[in-house]
Design a protein around this motif. Structure first.
Motif, PDB file in Angstrom:
ATOM      1  N   ALA A 191       0.765  -1.189   0.066  1.00  0.00           N
ATOM      2  CA  ALA A 191       0.102  -0.159  -0.186  1.00  0.00           C
ATOM      3  C   ALA A 191       0.953   1.211  -0.133  1.00  0.00           C
ATOM      4  O   ALA A 191       0.729   2.180  -0.634  1.00  0.00           O
ATOM      5  CB  ALA A 191      -0.928   0.002   1.454  1.00  0.00           C
ATOM      6  N   VAL A 192       1.957   1.210   0.817  1.00  0.00           N
ATOM      7  CA  VAL A 192       2.885   2.332   0.858  1.00  0.00           C
ATOM      8  C   VAL A 192       3.461   2.526  -0.414  1.00  0.00           C
ATOM      9  O   VAL A 192       3.623   3.828  -0.878  1.00  0.00           O
ATOM     10  CB  VAL A 192       3.823   2.154   2.144  1.00  0.00           C
ATOM     11  CG1 VAL A 192       4.867   3.338   1.710  1.00  0.00           C
ATOM     12  CG2 VAL A 192       3.040   2.260   3.409  1.00  0.00           C
ATOM     13  N   LEU A 193       3.914   1.371  -1.059  1.00  0.00           N
ATOM     14  CA  LEU A 193       4.364   1.447  -2.506  1.00  0.00           C
ATOM     15  C   LEU A 193       3.546   2.107  -3.374  1.00  0.00           C
ATOM     16  O   LEU A 193       3.921   3.022  -4.189  1.00  0.00           O
ATOM     17  CB  LEU A 193       4.833  -0.035  -2.909  1.00  0.00           C
ATOM     18  CG  LEU A 193       5.528  -0.088  -4.300  1.00  0.00           C
ATOM     19  CD1 LEU A 193       7.087   0.604  -4.351  1.00  0.00           C
ATOM     20  CD2 LEU A 193       5.446  -1.279  -4.721  1.00  0.00           C
ATOM     21  N   MET A 194       2.452   1.669  -3.448  1.00  0.00           N
ATOM     22  CA  MET A 194       1.290   2.144  -4.381  1.00  0.00           C
ATOM     23  C   MET A 194       1.153   3.626  -4.278  1.00  0.00           C
ATOM     24  O   MET A 194       0.720   4.440  -5.173  1.00  0.00           O
ATOM     25  CB  MET A 194       0.279   1.345  -4.590  1.00  0.00           C
ATOM     26  CG  MET A 194       0.401  -0.150  -4.954  1.00  0.00           C
ATOM     27  SD  MET A 194       1.397  -0.252  -6.324  1.00  0.00           S
ATOM     28  CE  MET A 194       0.058   0.657  -7.614  1.00  0.00           C
ATOM     29  N   ILE A 195       1.126   4.238  -2.842  1.00  0.00           N
ATOM     30  CA  ILE A 195       0.805   5.561  -2.779  1.00  0.00           C
ATOM     31  C   ILE A 195       2.223   6.343  -3.367  1.00  0.00           C
ATOM     32  O   ILE A 195       1.770   7.484  -4.059  1.00  0.00           O
ATOM     33  CB  ILE A 195       0.872   5.811  -1.219  1.00  0.00           C
ATOM     34  CG1 ILE A 195      -0.723   5.364  -0.856  1.00  0.00           C
ATOM     35  CG2 ILE A 195       0.942   7.238  -1.007  1.00  0.00           C
ATOM     36  CD1 ILE A 195      -0.866   5.252   0.721  1.00  0.00           C
ATOM     37  N   ARG A 251       1.919   8.711  -7.088  1.00  0.00           N
ATOM     38  CA  ARG A 251       2.394  10.255  -7.033  1.00  0.00           C
ATOM     39  C   ARG A 251       3.629  10.690  -7.912  1.00  0.00           C
ATOM     40  O   ARG A 251       3.979  11.699  -7.899  1.00  0.00           O
ATOM     41  CB  ARG A 251       2.752  10.657  -5.427  1.00  0.00           C
ATOM     42  CG  ARG A 251       1.632  10.482  -4.422  1.00  0.00           C
ATOM     43  CD  ARG A 251       2.177  11.017  -3.189  1.00  0.00           C
ATOM     44  NE  ARG A 251       2.528  12.300  -3.109  1.00  0.00           N
ATOM     45  CZ  ARG A 251       2.803  12.778  -1.859  1.00  0.00           C
ATOM     46  NH1 ARG A 251       3.198  11.989  -0.781  1.00  0.00           N
ATOM     47  NH2 ARG A 251       3.256  14.090  -1.828  1.00  0.00           N
ATOM     48  N   LEU A 252       4.035   9.851  -8.522  1.00  0.00           N
ATOM     49  CA  LEU A 252       5.173   9.966  -9.888  1.00  0.00           C
ATOM     50  C   LEU A 252       4.252  10.498 -10.963  1.00  0.00           C
ATOM     51  O   LEU A 252       3.527   9.861 -11.662  1.00  0.00           O
ATOM     52  CB  LEU A 252       5.657   8.549 -10.008  1.00  0.00           C
ATOM     53  CG  LEU A 252       6.437   7.957  -8.868  1.00  0.00           C
ATOM     54  CD1 LEU A 252       6.817   6.569  -9.390  1.00  0.00           C
ATOM     55  CD2 LEU A 252       7.749   8.902  -8.693  1.00  0.00           C
ATOM     56  N   ASP A 253       4.479  11.697 -11.414  1.00  0.00           N
ATOM     57  CA  ASP A 253       3.877  12.462 -12.273  1.00  0.00           C
ATOM     58  C   ASP A 253       4.783  12.884 -13.453  1.00  0.00           C
ATOM     59  O   ASP A 253       5.929  12.931 -13.135  1.00  0.00           O
ATOM     60  CB  ASP A 253       3.311  13.755 -11.812  1.00  0.00           C
ATOM     61  CG  ASP A 253       2.047  13.388 -10.970  1.00  0.00           C
ATOM     62  OD1 ASP A 253       1.459  12.480 -11.090  1.00  0.00           O
ATOM     63  OD2 ASP A 253       1.991  14.409  -9.993  1.00  0.00           O
ATOM     64  N   PRO A 254       4.342  12.658 -14.767  1.00  0.00           N
ATOM     65  CA  PRO A 254       5.103  13.052 -15.854  1.00  0.00           C
ATOM     66  C   PRO A 254       5.472  14.547 -15.912  1.00  0.00           C
ATOM     67  O   PRO A 254       4.660  15.166 -15.097  1.00  0.00           O
ATOM     68  CB  PRO A 254       4.398  12.631 -16.857  1.00  0.00           C
ATOM     69  CG  PRO A 254       2.969  12.540 -16.505  1.00  0.00           C
ATOM     70  CD  PRO A 254       2.828  12.185 -15.174  1.00  0.00           C
TER      71      PRO A 254
END
Length: 332
Positions: free
Chosen positions: A71-75, A79-82
């Motif tokens: 879950a922490v990894l997916m959060i 939040r990684l945006d182009p």
């Protein structure tokens, strides 16, 4: 038996998701390789701890630990945006944009580099105008660099005054960054849509990078040619307005062209050859988009690699690469 089945399924889920997680961490953490390796190792240790807890009868603590980790990894992943704001390589510093007034399309940031080597080149970005009422041809160009079944796809538009403009969908590399097919699954690159002179994007592949290059005359009505040209312009404008990530399978130089064509041609089928991009000409042939000759003949006569490398001073590159190509042999 039921407990064993559940445990095996849990291990399978942990193994597959951890493989994805480790690659995501490796390709996205902005740290030196030793630190990234340490984080990936830490993930593996915690995943093994979760499996051991489940095996030892403490199912909820073990499953809870892994669910929390993921879950922490997916959060973080979400939040990684182009971004358009990076230190781009010179040849990808801009995205082409276009403005339309009637039949006239004005393209900004058309790339027209002169390449001597991959590191030695003249930087040139231009503004060009095209009259779509004079659009007469579309060519599919493939460039293979040694990866089995994979080719880069370019589409070149020709006008009745002898001018050509080539559109290419690229990964947008940062300085000192190189292409990685695996990294393309993990948000390593943004997308770029470029309009270029054929002497740039095509010639650099055949003459500088040493790739195997082929050209195929596409048969389509002039209205469809115009629609495809405008689809490239619209795609580039949207991308210039909002950055997007490249994806090795779902957002690459073949799939994006397919998605544009699907809006123009009804019922265009999905096919595995869209993933094996070196076989794209075979797919286009099967849907009636190439000249009425055997594909082997089209490929042999469309191989312009040696013609391009043997070009002499004063010769027109666009004319040279089309010599003897079906669909062009009877053209002035």
């Amino acid at each position: 038996m039921l407990r064993m089945i559940v445990f095996v399924l849990f291990i399978l889920v942990v193994l597959l998701s951890s493989a994805w997680a480790v690659l995501a961490l490796w390709y996205q953490l902005p740290w030196p390789a030793p630190l990234r390796a340490g984080v990936c190792t830490g993930w593996a240790i915690l995943a093994l701890m979760a499996v051991w807890l489940v095996w030892s009868g403490r199912a909820w603590p073990g499953a809870g630990l892994y669910i929390l980790m993921f879950a922490v990894l997916m959060i973080w992943w979400g939040r990684l945006d182009p971004s358009h704001d990076r230190q781009w390589a010179d040849d990808l510093a801009h995205i082409t944009t276009g403005q339309v007034q009637g039949d006239i399309v004005t393209l900004e940031n058309v790339r027209n580099f002169t390449w001597r080597t991959q590191e030695d080149y003249d930087v040139r970005w231009e503004t060009r105008r095209f009259d779509l009422s004079r659009l007469r041809s579309v060519d599919l160009i493939t460039s293979e660099w040694g990866m089995p079944g994979i080719a880069h796809i370019l589409v070149s538009f020709g006008f009745d005054d002898g001018e050509f403009i080539t559109f290419t969908v690229e990964i947008r590399r940062e300085r000192n960054e190189s292409f990685s097919a695996i990294g393309g699954f993990f948000k390593q690159f943004e997308l770029n849509v470029l309009a270029t002179d054929e002497n740039d994007a095509v010639r650099v592949r055949s003459n500088v990078r040493g790739e195997a290059t082929h050209i195929y005359r596409v048969t389509m009505p002039e209205t469809a040619m115009r629609d495809l040209f405008m689809a490239y312009v619209d795609e580039a404008n949207e991308l210039a307005g909002e950055a997007r990530f490249y994806h090795t399978v779902t957002a690459n130089c073949t799939i994006i062209v397919y998605n544009m064509m699907r809006r123009i041609v009804d019922g265009l089928p999905l096919d595995h050859r869209l993933l094996l991009s070196a076989r794209l000409p075979e797919y286009v042939k099967d849907v009636g988009g190439l000249e009425d000759e055997p594909l082997q003949e089209l490929r042999a006569r469309g191989d312009f690699t040696e013609r391009a490398r043997a070009i002499e001073d004063g010769e027109d590159f666009s004319q040279v690469i089309r010599r003897g190509v079906p669909g062009w042999t009877d053209q002035p």
